[in-house]
Design a protein around this motif. Structure first.
Motif, PDB file in Angstrom:
ATOM      1  N   LEU A  20     -14.490  82.526  42.132  1.00  0.00           N
ATOM      2  CA  LEU A  20     -12.789  83.190  40.870  1.00  0.00           C
ATOM      3  C   LEU A  20     -13.781  82.690  39.686  1.00  0.00           C
ATOM      4  N   ILE A  21     -13.846  83.727  39.541  1.00  0.00           N
ATOM      5  CA  ILE A  21     -15.197  83.453  38.022  1.00  0.00           C
ATOM      6  C   ILE A  21     -14.347  84.115  36.670  1.00  0.00           C
ATOM      7  N   LEU A  22     -14.179  83.538  35.608  1.00  0.00           N
ATOM      8  CA  LEU A  22     -13.139  84.132  34.682  1.00  0.00           C
ATOM      9  C   LEU A  22     -13.626  82.947  33.730  1.00  0.00           C
ATOM     10  N   GLY A  23     -14.095  84.332  32.693  1.00  0.00           N
ATOM     11  CA  GLY A  23     -14.870  83.882  31.555  1.00  0.00           C
ATOM     12  C   GLY A  23     -16.345  83.511  31.511  1.00  0.00           C
ATOM     13  N   GLY A  24     -16.736  84.254  32.362  1.00  0.00           N
ATOM     14  CA  GLY A  24     -18.077  82.800  33.316  1.00  0.00           C
ATOM     15  C   GLY A  24     -17.835  82.108  34.124  1.00  0.00           C
ATOM     16  N   VAL A  25     -16.594  81.322  33.905  1.00  0.00           N
ATOM     17  CA  VAL A  25     -16.635  79.640  34.382  1.00  0.00           C
ATOM     18  C   VAL A  25     -16.190  79.992  35.993  1.00  0.00           C
ATOM     19  N   LEU A  26     -17.367  79.396  37.002  1.00  0.00           N
ATOM     20  CA  LEU A  26     -17.255  79.266  38.014  1.00  0.00           C
ATOM     21  C   LEU A  26     -15.788  78.138  38.656  1.00  0.00           C
ATOM     22  N   SER A 108      -6.014  76.075  32.393  1.00  0.00           N
ATOM     23  CA  SER A 108      -6.584  74.910  30.875  1.00  0.00           C
ATOM     24  C   SER A 108      -7.100  73.880  30.829  1.00  0.00           C
ATOM     25  N   PRO A 109      -7.893  73.812  31.784  1.00  0.00           N
ATOM     26  CA  PRO A 109      -9.408  73.098  31.860  1.00  0.00           C
ATOM     27  C   PRO A 109     -10.927  73.887  31.683  1.00  0.00           C
ATOM     28  N   TYR A 110     -10.163  75.489  31.212  1.00  0.00           N
ATOM     29  CA  TYR A 110     -11.778  75.711  31.380  1.00  0.00           C
ATOM     30  C   TYR A 110     -11.818  77.070  30.245  1.00  0.00           C
ATOM     31  N   ILE A 111     -10.216  76.567  29.135  1.00  0.00           N
ATOM     32  CA  ILE A 111     -10.468  77.578  28.053  1.00  0.00           C
ATOM     33  C   ILE A 111     -11.658  77.265  26.944  1.00  0.00           C
ATOM     34  N   GLU A 112     -12.254  76.305  26.981  1.00  0.00           N
ATOM     35  CA  GLU A 112     -12.861  76.088  25.528  1.00  0.00           C
ATOM     36  C   GLU A 112     -14.485  76.460  26.360  1.00  0.00           C
ATOM     37  N   GLN A 113     -14.511  76.574  27.346  1.00  0.00           N
ATOM     38  CA  GLN A 113     -15.682  76.788  28.212  1.00  0.00           C
ATOM     39  C   GLN A 113     -15.870  78.464  28.453  1.00  0.00           C
ATOM     40  N   MET A 114     -14.741  79.468  28.197  1.00  0.00           N
ATOM     41  CA  MET A 114     -15.140  80.595  28.435  1.00  0.00           C
ATOM     42  C   MET A 114     -14.130  81.627  26.861  1.00  0.00           C
ATOM     43  N   ALA A 115     -14.175  80.347  25.872  1.00  0.00           N
ATOM     44  CA  ALA A 115     -14.007  80.838  24.800  1.00  0.00           C
ATOM     45  C   ALA A 115     -15.991  80.719  24.269  1.00  0.00           C
ATOM     46  N   ALA A 116     -16.841  79.333  24.873  1.00  0.00           N
ATOM     47  CA  ALA A 116     -17.580  79.732  23.766  1.00  0.00           C
ATOM     48  C   ALA A 116     -18.523  80.691  24.455  1.00  0.00           C
ATOM     49  N   ASN A 117     -17.997  80.579  26.046  1.00  0.00           N
ATOM     50  CA  ASN A 117     -19.024  81.891  26.624  1.00  0.00           C
ATOM     51  C   ASN A 117     -18.692  83.242  25.940  1.00  0.00           C
ATOM     52  N   ILE A 118     -17.811  83.813  25.188  1.00  0.00           N
ATOM     53  CA  ILE A 118     -17.649  84.749  25.087  1.00  0.00           C
ATOM     54  C   ILE A 118     -19.031  84.784  23.367  1.00  0.00           C
ATOM     55  N   ASP A 127     -15.010  79.663  16.498  1.00  0.00           N
ATOM     56  CA  ASP A 127     -13.369  80.451  16.301  1.00  0.00           C
ATOM     57  C   ASP A 127     -13.162  81.333  16.162  1.00  0.00           C
ATOM     58  N   GLN A 128     -13.999  82.264  16.538  1.00  0.00           N
ATOM     59  CA  GLN A 128     -13.625  83.959  16.365  1.00  0.00           C
ATOM     60  C   GLN A 128     -12.635  84.337  17.526  1.00  0.00           C
ATOM     61  N   VAL A 129     -13.062  83.857  18.415  1.00  0.00           N
ATOM     62  CA  VAL A 129     -12.737  83.562  20.020  1.00  0.00           C
ATOM     63  C   VAL A 129     -11.271  82.772  20.421  1.00  0.00           C
ATOM     64  N   ASN A 130      -9.935  83.406  20.964  1.00  0.00           N
ATOM     65  CA  ASN A 130      -9.245  82.684  21.275  1.00  0.00           C
ATOM     66  C   ASN A 130      -8.930  83.200  22.914  1.00  0.00           C
ATOM     67  N   VAL A 131      -8.818  82.503  23.914  1.00  0.00           N
ATOM     68  CA  VAL A 131      -8.364  82.486  25.143  1.00  0.00           C
ATOM     69  C   VAL A 131      -6.686  81.749  25.607  1.00  0.00           C
ATOM     70  N   LYS A 132      -6.121  81.873  25.915  1.00  0.00           N
ATOM     71  CA  LYS A 132      -5.133  81.877  26.276  1.00  0.00           C
ATOM     72  C   LYS A 132      -4.585  82.309  27.987  1.00  0.00           C
ATOM     73  N   ALA A 133      -3.932  81.435  27.982  1.00  0.00           N
ATOM     74  CA  ALA A 133      -3.470  81.904  29.925  1.00  0.00           C
ATOM     75  C   ALA A 133      -2.157  81.509  30.020  1.00  0.00           C
ATOM     76  N   THR A 134      -0.991  82.939  30.834  1.00  0.00           N
ATOM     77  CA  THR A 134      -0.133  81.900  30.719  1.00  0.00           C
ATOM     78  C   THR A 134       0.440  82.967  32.778  1.00  0.00           C
ATOM     79  N   THR A 135       1.052  82.416  33.154  1.00  0.00           N
ATOM     80  CA  THR A 135       2.005  82.624  34.188  1.00  0.00           C
ATOM     81  C   THR A 135       3.337  83.925  34.666  1.00  0.00           C
ATOM     82  N   GLU A 136       2.826  84.172  35.396  1.00  0.00           N
ATOM     83  CA  GLU A 136       4.917  85.391  35.348  1.00  0.00           C
ATOM     84  C   GLU A 136       5.530  84.605  36.432  1.00  0.00           C
ATOM     85  N   GLU A 137       5.679  83.284  36.037  1.00  0.00           N
ATOM     86  CA  GLU A 137       7.140  82.883  36.423  1.00  0.00           C
ATOM     87  C   GLU A 137       7.511  83.528  38.007  1.00  0.00           C
ATOM     88  N   HIS A 138       6.437  83.521  38.871  1.00  0.00           N
ATOM     89  CA  HIS A 138       6.522  83.704  40.269  1.00  0.00           C
ATOM     90  C   HIS A 138       6.588  85.510  40.203  1.00  0.00           C
TER      91      HIS A 138
END
Length: 158
Positions: A20-26, A108-118, A127-138
């Motif tokens: 599982l790789i997201l935003g360049g983070v394993l 959430s533990p990986y968001i900052e690294q994802m933004a830094a990678n982008i 600060d030109q990059v914003n990454v966020k995550a959400t669920t869809e309540e199952h």
């Protein structure tokens, strides 16, 4: 100054036997995303947003899944190549905003690294990059854990 807005969307199925790789983070997880490349939906959505804003079609056009050169390729490389493509048309990235839709794992533990990678790939400030995550309540395929999706928007300036 000329401004262009782009939107990107990508989705891949979660399967066993893939990383599982997201935003360049394993991300340690029991399943990974299925795809021709590393299937990083977050970076694919960013690529599509950038290409769309520059009127340069989409990621599949530039990096086709039928081309063996892109089999297993890191999406970090695809984003860097996309940056070169839009730069060749005189565009600079003003900002990127990305939402990853996943019931699990907790991102959430990986968001900052994802933004830094982008930011690094695009050679812009973090600060030109914003990454966020959400669920869809199952609900839906992301809510049941069948896959992960991502939406990205960007503004380019020329």
């Amino acid at each position: 100054m000329n401004y262009r807005i782009g939107h990107g969307y990508d989705v891949h199925r979660l399967v066993e036997g893939r990383k599982l790789i997201l935003g360049g983070v394993l991300i340690p997880y029991k399943t990974g995303l299925l795809g021709h490349s590393d299937a990083d939906v977050l970076l694919h959505a960013v690529c599509d947003a950038l290409l769309g804003a520059a009127s340069m079609r989409d990621i599949g056009y530039h990096f086709p899944d039928k081309d063996p050169a892109y089999e297993g390729i890191s999406s970090v490389i695809l984003l860097k190549k996309t940056s070169e493509l839009i730069s060749s048309k005189g565009y600079n990235v003003s900002n990127i905003d990305v939402t990853v839709i996943a019931q699990a794992p907790k991102l959430s533990p990986y968001i900052e690294q994802m933004a830094a990678n982008i930011a690094e790939c695009l050679q812009i400030d973090k600060d030109q990059v914003n990454v966020k995550a959400t669920t869809e309540e199952h609900m839906g395929f992301t809510g049941t854990g069948e896959g992960i999706a991502a939406h990205a928007v960007c503004i380019l300036q020329k």
